[in-house]
Design an enzyme around this catalytic site. Structure first.
Site, PDB file in Angstrom:
ATOM      1  N   PHE A  61       0.946  -1.266   0.113  1.00 25.32           N
ATOM      2  CA  PHE A  61       0.082   0.011  -0.022  1.00 25.32           C
ATOM      3  C   PHE A  61       0.836   1.327  -0.042  1.00 25.32           C
ATOM      4  O   PHE A  61       1.903   1.493   0.673  1.00 25.32           O
ATOM      5  CB  PHE A  61      -0.848  -0.102   1.419  1.00 25.32           C
ATOM      6  CG  PHE A  61      -2.143  -0.774   1.246  1.00 25.32           C
ATOM      7  CD1 PHE A  61      -1.894  -2.322   1.097  1.00 25.32           C
ATOM      8  CD2 PHE A  61      -3.309  -0.399   0.827  1.00 25.32           C
ATOM      9  CE1 PHE A  61      -3.043  -3.024   0.902  1.00 25.32           C
ATOM     10  CE2 PHE A  61      -4.601  -1.233   0.608  1.00 25.32           C
ATOM     11  CZ  PHE A  61      -4.444  -2.498   0.763  1.00 25.32           C
ATOM     12  N   TYR A  66       2.964   8.191   1.189  1.00 26.79           N
ATOM     13  CA  TYR A  66       3.783   7.073   1.170  1.00 26.79           C
ATOM     14  C   TYR A  66       4.179   6.469  -0.392  1.00 26.79           C
ATOM     15  O   TYR A  66       4.932   5.669  -0.514  1.00 26.79           O
ATOM     16  CB  TYR A  66       3.246   5.684   1.865  1.00 26.79           C
ATOM     17  CG  TYR A  66       3.387   5.966   3.126  1.00 26.79           C
ATOM     18  CD1 TYR A  66       2.916   6.853   3.925  1.00 26.79           C
ATOM     19  CD2 TYR A  66       4.084   4.818   3.945  1.00 26.79           C
ATOM     20  CE1 TYR A  66       2.963   6.960   5.364  1.00 26.79           C
ATOM     21  CE2 TYR A  66       4.215   4.931   5.292  1.00 26.79           C
ATOM     22  CZ  TYR A  66       3.726   5.915   6.103  1.00 26.79           C
ATOM     23  OH  TYR A  66       4.065   6.133   7.358  1.00 26.79           O
ATOM     24  N   ILE A 152       5.558  -0.649   2.680  1.00 27.33           N
ATOM     25  CA  ILE A 152       6.367  -0.114   1.393  1.00 27.33           C
ATOM     26  C   ILE A 152       7.531   0.854   1.701  1.00 27.33           C
ATOM     27  O   ILE A 152       8.343   1.053   0.865  1.00 27.33           O
ATOM     28  CB  ILE A 152       5.408   0.856   0.851  1.00 27.33           C
ATOM     29  CG1 ILE A 152       5.794   1.387  -0.686  1.00 27.33           C
ATOM     30  CG2 ILE A 152       5.139   2.133   1.325  1.00 27.33           C
ATOM     31  CD1 ILE A 152       6.136  -0.091  -1.579  1.00 27.33           C
ATOM     32  N   ASP A 153       7.599   1.163   3.009  1.00 25.16           N
ATOM     33  CA  ASP A 153       8.705   2.287   3.467  1.00 25.16           C
ATOM     34  C   ASP A 153      10.021   1.518   3.820  1.00 25.16           C
ATOM     35  O   ASP A 153      10.432   1.445   4.785  1.00 25.16           O
ATOM     36  CB  ASP A 153       8.150   3.010   4.704  1.00 25.16           C
ATOM     37  CG  ASP A 153       7.883   2.056   5.857  1.00 25.16           C
ATOM     38  OD1 ASP A 153       7.380   1.086   5.825  1.00 25.16           O
ATOM     39  OD2 ASP A 153       8.002   2.619   7.139  1.00 25.16           O
ATOM     40  N   TYR A 176      12.392  -8.110  19.215  1.00 26.23           N
ATOM     41  CA  TYR A 176      11.813  -9.011  20.276  1.00 26.23           C
ATOM     42  C   TYR A 176      12.214 -10.292  20.123  1.00 26.23           C
ATOM     43  O   TYR A 176      11.742 -11.562  20.278  1.00 26.23           O
ATOM     44  CB  TYR A 176      10.304  -8.824  20.415  1.00 26.23           C
ATOM     45  CG  TYR A 176       9.632  -7.493  20.527  1.00 26.23           C
ATOM     46  CD1 TYR A 176       9.639  -7.012  21.786  1.00 26.23           C
ATOM     47  CD2 TYR A 176       9.246  -6.889  19.380  1.00 26.23           C
ATOM     48  CE1 TYR A 176       9.007  -5.766  21.787  1.00 26.23           C
ATOM     49  CE2 TYR A 176       8.552  -5.443  19.734  1.00 26.23           C
ATOM     50  CZ  TYR A 176       8.681  -4.965  20.812  1.00 26.23           C
ATOM     51  OH  TYR A 176       8.197  -3.713  21.074  1.00 26.23           O
ATOM     52  N   GLU A 244      -1.087  -6.209  13.367  1.00 31.65           N
ATOM     53  CA  GLU A 244       0.164  -6.927  13.700  1.00 31.65           C
ATOM     54  C   GLU A 244      -0.540  -7.834  14.927  1.00 31.65           C
ATOM     55  O   GLU A 244       0.058  -8.805  15.215  1.00 31.65           O
ATOM     56  CB  GLU A 244       0.897  -5.957  14.008  1.00 31.65           C
ATOM     57  CG  GLU A 244       2.431  -6.850  14.441  1.00 31.65           C
ATOM     58  CD  GLU A 244       3.619  -5.848  14.375  1.00 31.65           C
ATOM     59  OE1 GLU A 244       4.197  -5.790  13.331  1.00 31.65           O
ATOM     60  OE2 GLU A 244       3.861  -5.179  15.481  1.00 31.65           O
TER      61      GLU A 244
HETATM   62  N1  UDP Z   1       0.755   3.109   4.895  1.00 29.62           N
HETATM   63  C1  UDP Z   1       0.519   4.264   3.839  1.00 29.62           C
HETATM   64  N2  UDP Z   1       0.139   5.517   4.087  1.00 29.62           N
HETATM   65  C2  UDP Z   1      -0.154   6.034   5.332  1.00 29.62           C
HETATM   66  C3  UDP Z   1       0.175   4.919   6.415  1.00 29.62           C
HETATM   67  C4  UDP Z   1       0.533   3.780   6.187  1.00 29.62           C
HETATM   68  O1  UDP Z   1       0.370   3.836   2.411  1.00 29.62           O
HETATM   69  O2  UDP Z   1      -0.268   7.048   5.545  1.00 29.62           O
HETATM   70  C5  UDP Z   1       0.835   1.919   4.342  1.00 29.62           C
HETATM   71  C6  UDP Z   1       2.543   1.850   3.959  1.00 29.62           C
HETATM   72  O3  UDP Z   1       2.493   0.592   3.019  1.00 29.62           O
HETATM   73  C7  UDP Z   1       3.221   1.553   5.173  1.00 29.62           C
HETATM   74  C8  UDP Z   1       2.514   0.778   6.021  1.00 29.62           C
HETATM   75  O4  UDP Z   1       1.144   1.120   5.819  1.00 29.62           O
HETATM   76  O5  UDP Z   1       4.550   0.876   4.957  1.00 29.62           O
HETATM   77  C9  UDP Z   1       2.753   0.727   7.502  1.00 29.62           C
HETATM   78  O6  UDP Z   1       2.582   1.830   8.015  1.00 29.62           O
HETATM   79  P1  UDP Z   1       3.741   2.417   8.464  1.00 29.62           P
HETATM   80  O7  UDP Z   1       5.149   2.123   7.865  1.00 29.62           O
HETATM   81  O8  UDP Z   1       3.432   3.764   8.991  1.00 29.62           O
HETATM   82  O9  UDP Z   1       3.999   1.886  10.095  1.00 29.62           O
HETATM   83  P2  UDP Z   1       5.246   1.605  10.984  1.00 29.62           P
HETATM   84  O10 UDP Z   1       5.693   0.356  10.476  1.00 29.62           O
HETATM   85  O11 UDP Z   1       6.139   2.638  10.736  1.00 29.62           O
HETATM   86  O12 UDP Z   1       4.774   1.385  12.147  1.00 29.62           O
END
Ligand code: UDP
Length: 297
Positions: A61, A66, A152-153, A176, A244
């Site tokens: 996503f 993002y 995606i990040d 963990y 999760e």
């Molecule tokens: N995501 C997105 N837009 C947003 C927030 C989240 O597309 O505004 C998607 C994106 O794929 C991202 C994933 O949801 O990698 C998980 O969110 P995020 O990376 O913010 O969570 P974290 O792992 O940092 O807690």
């Protein structure tokens, strides 16, 4: 595809392809492989799976800001993710024109799916379960044998190959994974949530940023997370770590058939410890307040 046959081949092929690691566990207490660098032969394992030539779906996503992460993820995926296998990246986005044109290997595709924007990051994160359920039902089921859900990040930094594939593969959360007492796992601890896990239970804490398996098993699990989140919403509660938490609850009673070490999802935030010989995917450092629609952690 004869899936039971694949499982058998892989089960019996594994001991002969396994090499030694004495500093980490390479099997779980329910006898599933726990995959670390040095516990498999990459050439042999790829060749075994290549015979089946599976179609692999990767669901990501990129909603709101993002989309900026798409280029790095996709370009590095082409270098390291199941190279020479058939892969389709399903990019779910509210901004189709920001999906970059990437040079893809043979047999590899990008399929763009439009989803609505959201004003809370929690809604994007959990909404993934809804939109993935709908799209697997409508489209992906006819196009893939395996499915991965990924954040995606992040970027691929090293080989992520067929050793990762199984009926249901889950990745140990890097925070963990080493000698953490189970009562310190950030499971949902409120009994009002369907994701509730009492103290004294649980094997591992798995990340929801990378998980995969057979298409139908993944469908069942994605749909489970979606349904549980709806029940929670009715009861005016949101699980502490969204999907999760539901994922970890599911794996408490339905053990993963393969567990992947934190090599399969590390993060640029953290120093890489000695027992992690290879980082296969790394989450990149982001400014939460800037990229999330409602900012902050
Ligand atoms: N995501 C997105 N837009 C947003 C927030 C989240 O597309 O505004 C998607 C994106 O794929 C991202 C994933 O949801 O990698 C998980 O969110 P995020 O990376 O913010 O969570 P974290 O792992 O940092 O807690």
């Amino acid at each position: 595809m004869a899936k039971t046959w694949i499982l058998e081949i892989v089960k019996y092929a594994q001991p002969s392809t396994m090499k030694g690691r004495t500093d980490v566990n390479s099997v779980t207490n329910w006898n599933a492989p726990l995959v670390w660098e040095g516990t498999f032969d990459p050439v042999v394992i790829d060749a075994i799976y290549k015979k089946m030539d599976p179609r692999v779906a990767v669901v990501v996503f990129a909603v709101g800001k993002y989309t900026r992460f798409l280029k790095g993820f996709l370009e590095s995926g082409e270098k390291f993710f199941l190279v020479d296998f058939r892969v389709t990246y399903y990019v779910f986005t509210d901004n189709e024109q920001d999906v970059p044109k990437i040079k893809l290997g043979e047999g590899r595709k990008i399929s763009v799916i439009t989803v609505p924007s959201a004003s809370r990051w929690q809604d994007v994160v959990l909404g993934r379960m809804k939109w993935a359920t709908i799209t697997i039902d409508k489209q992906i089921r006819n196009e893939a044998d395996y499915l991965y859900m990924m954040d995606i990040d992040s970027v691929f930094r090293n080989r992520f190959g067929a050793e990762s594939l199984s009926q249901l593969s889950a990745v140990l959360h890097r925070g963990y994974s080493q000698n953490t007492k189970r009562d310190l796992f950030p499971y949902e601890r409120r009994p009002q949530s369907t994701a509730f896990i009492p103290y004294g239970e649980g094997d591992y804490y798995y990340t929801a940023a990378v998980w995969g398996g057979y298409l139908e098993d993944m469908y069942k699990l994605v749909n489970y997370c979606y349904m549980q989140s709806l029940v929670d919403a009715d009861n005016k509660i949101e699980a502490v770590w969204q999907e999760e938490s539901h994922l970890n609850k599911y794996f408490l009673h339905n053990k993963p058939t393969k567990v992947l070490s934190p090599e399969y999802l590390w993060a640029d935030y953290d120093v890489v410890p000695g027992h992690v010989k290879v980082v296969r995917i790394s989450q990149i450092v982001k400014n939460y307040a800037e990229v999330r629609p409602n900012g902050g952690n």
